[in-house]
Design a protein around this motif. Sequence first.
Motif, PDB file in Angstrom:
ATOM      1  N   ASN A  50       0.861  -1.173   0.000  1.00 55.69           N
ATOM      2  CA  ASN A  50       0.000   0.000   0.000  1.00 55.69           C
ATOM      3  C   ASN A  50       0.901   1.228   0.000  1.00 55.69           C
ATOM      4  O   ASN A  50       1.988   1.215   0.595  1.00 55.69           O
ATOM      5  N   LEU A  51       0.464   2.272  -0.654  1.00 54.83           N
ATOM      6  CA  LEU A  51       1.251   3.499  -0.707  1.00 54.83           C
ATOM      7  C   LEU A  51       0.340   4.692  -0.499  1.00 54.83           C
ATOM      8  O   LEU A  51      -0.704   4.811  -1.142  1.00 54.83           O
ATOM      9  N   ASN A  52       0.734   5.566   0.433  1.00 50.81           N
ATOM     10  CA  ASN A  52       0.026   6.826   0.642  1.00 50.81           C
ATOM     11  C   ASN A  52       0.876   7.968   0.097  1.00 50.81           C
ATOM     12  O   ASN A  52       2.095   8.020   0.327  1.00 50.81           O
ATOM     13  N   SER A  53       0.231   8.870  -0.615  1.00 55.99           N
ATOM     14  CA  SER A  53       0.905  10.013  -1.212  1.00 55.99           C
ATOM     15  C   SER A  53       0.194  11.289  -0.786  1.00 55.99           C
ATOM     16  O   SER A  53      -1.043  11.340  -0.766  1.00 55.99           O
ATOM     17  N   LYS A  54       0.979  12.322  -0.466  1.00 57.95           N
ATOM     18  CA  LYS A  54       0.409  13.643  -0.171  1.00 57.95           C
ATOM     19  C   LYS A  54       1.199  14.683  -0.947  1.00 57.95           C
ATOM     20  O   LYS A  54       2.426  14.762  -0.832  1.00 57.95           O
ATOM     21  N   LEU A  55       0.488  15.482  -1.744  1.00 52.92           N
ATOM     22  CA  LEU A  55       1.095  16.518  -2.578  1.00 52.92           C
ATOM     23  C   LEU A  55       0.526  17.856  -2.142  1.00 52.92           C
ATOM     24  O   LEU A  55      -0.688  18.076  -2.230  1.00 52.92           O
ATOM     25  N   THR A  56       1.386  18.762  -1.671  1.00 55.55           N
ATOM     26  CA  THR A  56       0.921  20.000  -1.044  1.00 55.55           C
ATOM     27  C   THR A  56       1.555  21.213  -1.705  1.00 55.55           C
ATOM     28  O   THR A  56       2.761  21.241  -1.949  1.00 55.55           O
ATOM     29  N   ILE A  57       0.725  22.221  -1.973  1.00 56.25           N
ATOM     30  CA  ILE A  57       1.204  23.491  -2.512  1.00 56.25           C
ATOM     31  C   ILE A  57       0.860  24.601  -1.527  1.00 56.25           C
ATOM     32  O   ILE A  57      -0.142  24.526  -0.808  1.00 56.25           O
ATOM     33  N   TYR A  58       1.715  25.630  -1.501  1.00 55.48           N
ATOM     34  CA  TYR A  58       1.580  26.716  -0.542  1.00 55.48           C
ATOM     35  C   TYR A  58       1.356  28.041  -1.282  1.00 55.48           C
ATOM     36  O   TYR A  58       1.564  28.123  -2.497  1.00 55.48           O
ATOM     37  N   PRO A  59       0.953  29.101  -0.568  1.00 50.98           N
ATOM     38  CA  PRO A  59       0.659  30.364  -1.256  1.00 50.98           C
ATOM     39  C   PRO A  59       1.852  30.963  -1.995  1.00 50.98           C
ATOM     40  O   PRO A  59       1.689  31.563  -3.051  1.00 50.98           O
ATOM     41  N   GLN A  60       3.044  30.817  -1.434  1.00 52.37           N
ATOM     42  CA  GLN A  60       4.218  31.409  -2.056  1.00 52.37           C
ATOM     43  C   GLN A  60       5.062  30.352  -2.768  1.00 52.37           C
ATOM     44  O   GLN A  60       5.164  29.217  -2.314  1.00 52.37           O
ATOM     45  N   ASP A  61       5.665  30.757  -3.865  1.00 51.66           N
ATOM     46  CA  ASP A  61       6.640  29.973  -4.612  1.00 51.66           C
ATOM     47  C   ASP A  61       5.980  28.884  -5.456  1.00 51.66           C
ATOM     48  O   ASP A  61       4.769  28.672  -5.403  1.00 51.66           O
ATOM     49  N   ARG A  62       6.802  28.194  -6.233  1.00 53.06           N
ATOM     50  CA  ARG A  62       6.302  27.294  -7.279  1.00 53.06           C
ATOM     51  C   ARG A  62       6.321  25.828  -6.871  1.00 53.06           C
ATOM     52  O   ARG A  62       5.861  24.977  -7.626  1.00 53.06           O
TER      53      ARG A  62
END
Length: 334
Positions: free
Chosen positions: A199-211
């Motif tokens: 099993n694999l859990n993935s979390k992809l997170t983006i923030y207000p600043q930067d790319r």
Amino acid sequence: MKKVAFLSIVLLGIFSCKSNQKSNNNNVVNDTKTPSKTYAEISIAQGGEWVDGSRGHKEYNAGTSFKNINSLQVPKEHTDHSWFIRYEGPGWENSQIGYRLYLDWRNAIDIYGKKVDSLVLPYVGQDGFDSYHEPAPWGQDILKAGKSMGIGGYGRIVNDTVVHFQTVKNTFAKIENSEKSSSVNITYEEWKTGNETINLNSKLTIYPQDRFTKAELTPSKEVTGICTGIVIAKDIPLNKKEGAKWAYIATYGKQTLVSPPDNLGMALFYKLDEVAEQKQGKYDHLVIFKPSTKTLTYYFLGAWEQELNGITNEADFIADLNKKLQILDNTNAL
């Protein structure tokens, strides 16, 4: 240019980052909780049905509209080009850049280059399933992933071949939007590669600043070969640099889908003590992790020259990466 391309100029100016869509099932729609600085979504077709398609697999036919939902158990029928999920998977963005993940066997991550500093994903793919390949006032899809993992996608090396997600029992995706970030969370149950099933859990997170996107992978057991990478583009060299604790690989040059191709920088930051090897594969510049059940953390980013007030040359791109590398060495986070 299709009608929505003109309409989007007006829409982008007034978009308040709040969706007025309603849900008619147990999934909760992203509505007034959608933040103004980051945004993530997944959107599925409504009003049609699954039928046998011309590509040898099921397709969602005669859909009448798309509906945003907060979570999705991916249907067994869904695969590439099945016309069910708007732009084929979840997307996430901030004012500078957007990304999407193909939520099927390919599992690659793509880049939406943005010419505006407002949020655009709610309009992408609404006027034709793959209209985002065409130039629009907001920008366009700028990366050709092909058989690679794209930018920061993940898979597993088996016998020198990157195995994607051809064999998975269940895939579950969930969207999270808050004032400080937006995330896409994906659970893959019984992912089979070679002689291993995990099993694999993935979390992809983006923030207000930067790319950048922060990627976190958590395998259920130790296996060799879990990997990420950057798609190889013809005649574009690889830049590499190691710091005290972190390192990066990066490419810069005319490697976009824009006609004619223009400049795009891509980079991937990784922890030296989590990585077994960095090497070139057939389709990707690879970063291969050591076996672990702990969460593996890395960052990836794209920098398009047409971004509003963005990075427009390689020297500035490398300087930006070196600053980030120093921050990671000092603080262990961006």
